[in-house]
Design a protein around this motif. Structure first.
Motif, mmCIF file in Angstrom:
data_model
loop_
_atom_site.group_PDB
_atom_site.id
_atom_site.type_symbol
_atom_site.label_atom_id
_atom_site.label_comp_id
_atom_site.label_asym_id
_atom_site.label_seq_id
_atom_site.Cartn_x
_atom_site.Cartn_y
_atom_site.Cartn_z
ATOM 1 N N VAL A 93 0.981 -1.340 0.356
ATOM 2 C CA VAL A 93 -0.340 -0.142 0.126
ATOM 3 C C VAL A 93 0.522 1.087 0.316
ATOM 4 C CG1 VAL A 93 -1.794 1.611 1.190
ATOM 5 C CG2 VAL A 93 -1.727 -0.784 1.257
ATOM 6 N N GLY A 94 0.737 2.252 -1.135
ATOM 7 C CA GLY A 94 1.258 3.508 -1.445
ATOM 8 C C GLY A 94 2.899 3.401 -2.241
ATOM 9 N N GLY A 95 3.487 1.913 -2.258
ATOM 10 C CA GLY A 95 3.988 1.551 -2.638
ATOM 11 C C GLY A 95 4.883 2.830 -3.992
ATOM 12 N N ALA A 96 5.848 2.888 -4.245
ATOM 13 C CA ALA A 96 6.456 3.533 -5.497
ATOM 14 C C ALA A 96 6.896 3.615 -6.356
ATOM 15 C CB ALA A 96 7.752 4.566 -4.798
ATOM 16 N N VAL A 97 6.174 3.776 -7.206
ATOM 17 C CA VAL A 97 6.072 3.150 -8.693
ATOM 18 C C VAL A 97 7.769 3.988 -9.375
ATOM 19 C CG1 VAL A 97 5.485 2.237 -11.080
ATOM 20 C CG2 VAL A 97 4.662 2.047 -9.421
ATOM 21 N N PHE A 98 8.739 3.562 -9.987
ATOM 22 C CA PHE A 98 9.974 4.965 -10.244
ATOM 23 C C PHE A 98 9.926 4.041 -11.128
ATOM 24 C CE2 PHE A 98 14.349 6.629 -9.331
ATOM 25 C CZ PHE A 98 14.350 7.724 -9.656
ATOM 26 N N ASN A 99 9.984 5.471 -11.934
ATOM 27 C CA ASN A 99 11.601 5.128 -13.707
ATOM 28 C C ASN A 99 12.306 5.662 -13.460
ATOM 29 O OD1 ASN A 99 12.299 6.143 -16.394
ATOM 30 N ND2 ASN A 99 10.174 5.846 -17.260
ATOM 31 N N THR A 100 13.481 4.523 -13.261
ATOM 32 C CA THR A 100 15.005 4.585 -13.041
ATOM 33 C C THR A 100 15.737 5.479 -14.533
ATOM 34 O OG1 THR A 100 15.093 2.805 -14.621
ATOM 35 C CG2 THR A 100 14.886 2.554 -12.547
ATOM 36 N N LYS A 101 15.048 5.536 -15.890
ATOM 37 C CA LYS A 101 15.221 6.427 -17.087
ATOM 38 C C LYS A 101 15.627 7.664 -16.863
ATOM 39 C CE LYS A 101 16.073 2.670 -18.971
ATOM 40 N NZ LYS A 101 17.799 2.095 -19.278
ATOM 41 N N THR A 102 14.373 8.140 -15.877
ATOM 42 C CA THR A 102 13.519 9.393 -16.040
ATOM 43 C C THR A 102 14.189 9.497 -14.759
ATOM 44 O OG1 THR A 102 11.575 8.903 -15.718
ATOM 45 C CG2 THR A 102 12.241 9.451 -17.827
ATOM 46 N N ASN A 103 14.371 8.942 -13.274
ATOM 47 C CA ASN A 103 14.264 9.692 -12.041
ATOM 48 C C ASN A 103 12.905 10.076 -11.311
ATOM 49 O OD1 ASN A 103 16.483 8.428 -11.646
ATOM 50 N ND2 ASN A 103 17.667 9.807 -12.621
#
Length: 288
Positions: free
Chosen positions: A218-228
């Motif tokens: 719950v509330g986890g972060a979906v993070f784009n490693t290319k754009t940071n």
């Protein structure tokens, strides 16, 4: 036009399978929310810092908390919560709702590290065609999901002292993962919403072992490693003990999100000393 069929969007179970442990030093903007002013437990959900004193998480986490008993643990510091900003316009079953947490920082002398938000496009419809038009890569190294989780199996033990550690998992993100996988033998249609999974649809149909990996908190972060940049906040998921299933998330780019963000900022800037019932709510009544 894509149709949006809303069925049962369950709360996530806060567990992981084969995720990798990481430290807060790698993601210094990550935080955990606990329902206590004195202890590091019980852990309730993950949150991310988007601005000095302002955090976001899945709104469904906030509905189970009381402000006076809630603490955000960030940069190894315990921040007492001032208020929650729950969605002004909620979605059915809270599948796409992001909530805000505003904290007090009187005793904090560290550096505030924040995560940049997704800013490629604002929403243009309610059917997520704008998301499909992003044509996100199926390169599993482009996105990770991270948050505080426990191991599968242990997650069924509902105890306050259950241990949660920060973990991450490489995932594939697109609009087709949920409708292709969550079809229950073609008995239902829909689920055209942003989702991620540890494998692609083709790999899932081919019984690729990679599909047994999982991370859903719950509330986890979906993070784009290319754009940071932060692509989304995990908000819902389906659970089946025999298989790992995709997880749904909310992209912070809706009109409702920005209105609630404005509310959180007004509360943060307020210098009033006398707080009475309804005081913070009154600060957000008029956005004109």
């Amino acid at each position: 036009m894509m149709s949006l069929f809303i069925s049962v969007f369950n709360p996530l179970e806060n567990y992981q399978v084969n995720a990798v442990g990481v430290t807060e030093d790698k993601y210094p903007w990550i935080a955990r929310v606990v329902h206590s002013r004195l202890s590091d437990m019980p852990y309730m959900c993950t949150a991310v810092c988007v601005e000095h004193r302002i955090f976001i998480t899945a709104a469904r986490c906030l509905y189970s908390l009381k402000v006076t008993y809630t603490t955000v643990i960030y940069q190894n510091h315990h921040f007492p919560v001032i208020t929650f900003v729950v969605p002004s316009n909620t979605t059915k079953q809270a599948f796409d709702d992001i909530g805000f947490i505003v904290v007090n920082d009187e005793d904090f002398h560290g550096e505030w590290v924040t995560v940049a938000l997704f800013d490629t496009t604002n929403r243009t419809d309610e059917d997520f065609e704008w998301f499909a038009d992003l044509n996100l890569s199926e390169d599993a190294s482009e996105h990770v999901v991270l948050g505080y989780a426990t191991k599968k199996g242990i997650h069924v033990i509902k105890s306050a002292d259950r241990n949660f550690t920060l973990t991450e998992l490489e995932v594939i993100v697109n609009i087709n993962i949920c409708p292709e996988i969550l079809i229950f033998n073609n008995l239902i249609t829909g689920f055209h919403v942003p989702c991620y999974h540890s494998c692609s649809v083709a790999q899932f149909k081919g019984n690729d072992p990679k599909c047994s990996n999982y991370h859903g908190v719950v509330g986890g972060a979906v993070f784009n490693t290319k754009t940071n940049k932060l692509l989304g906040i995990t908000t819902w998921g389906s659970y089946f003990f025999k298989h790992e299933l995709p997880v749904g998330f909310s992209v912070p780019n809706s009109k409702n999100f920005f209105e609630d963000y404005t509310c959180a900022r007004r509360i943060k800037r307020d210098k009033g000393l006398l707080v009475i019932d309804g005081y913070y709510q009154a600060l957000c009544e008029d956005f004109n």
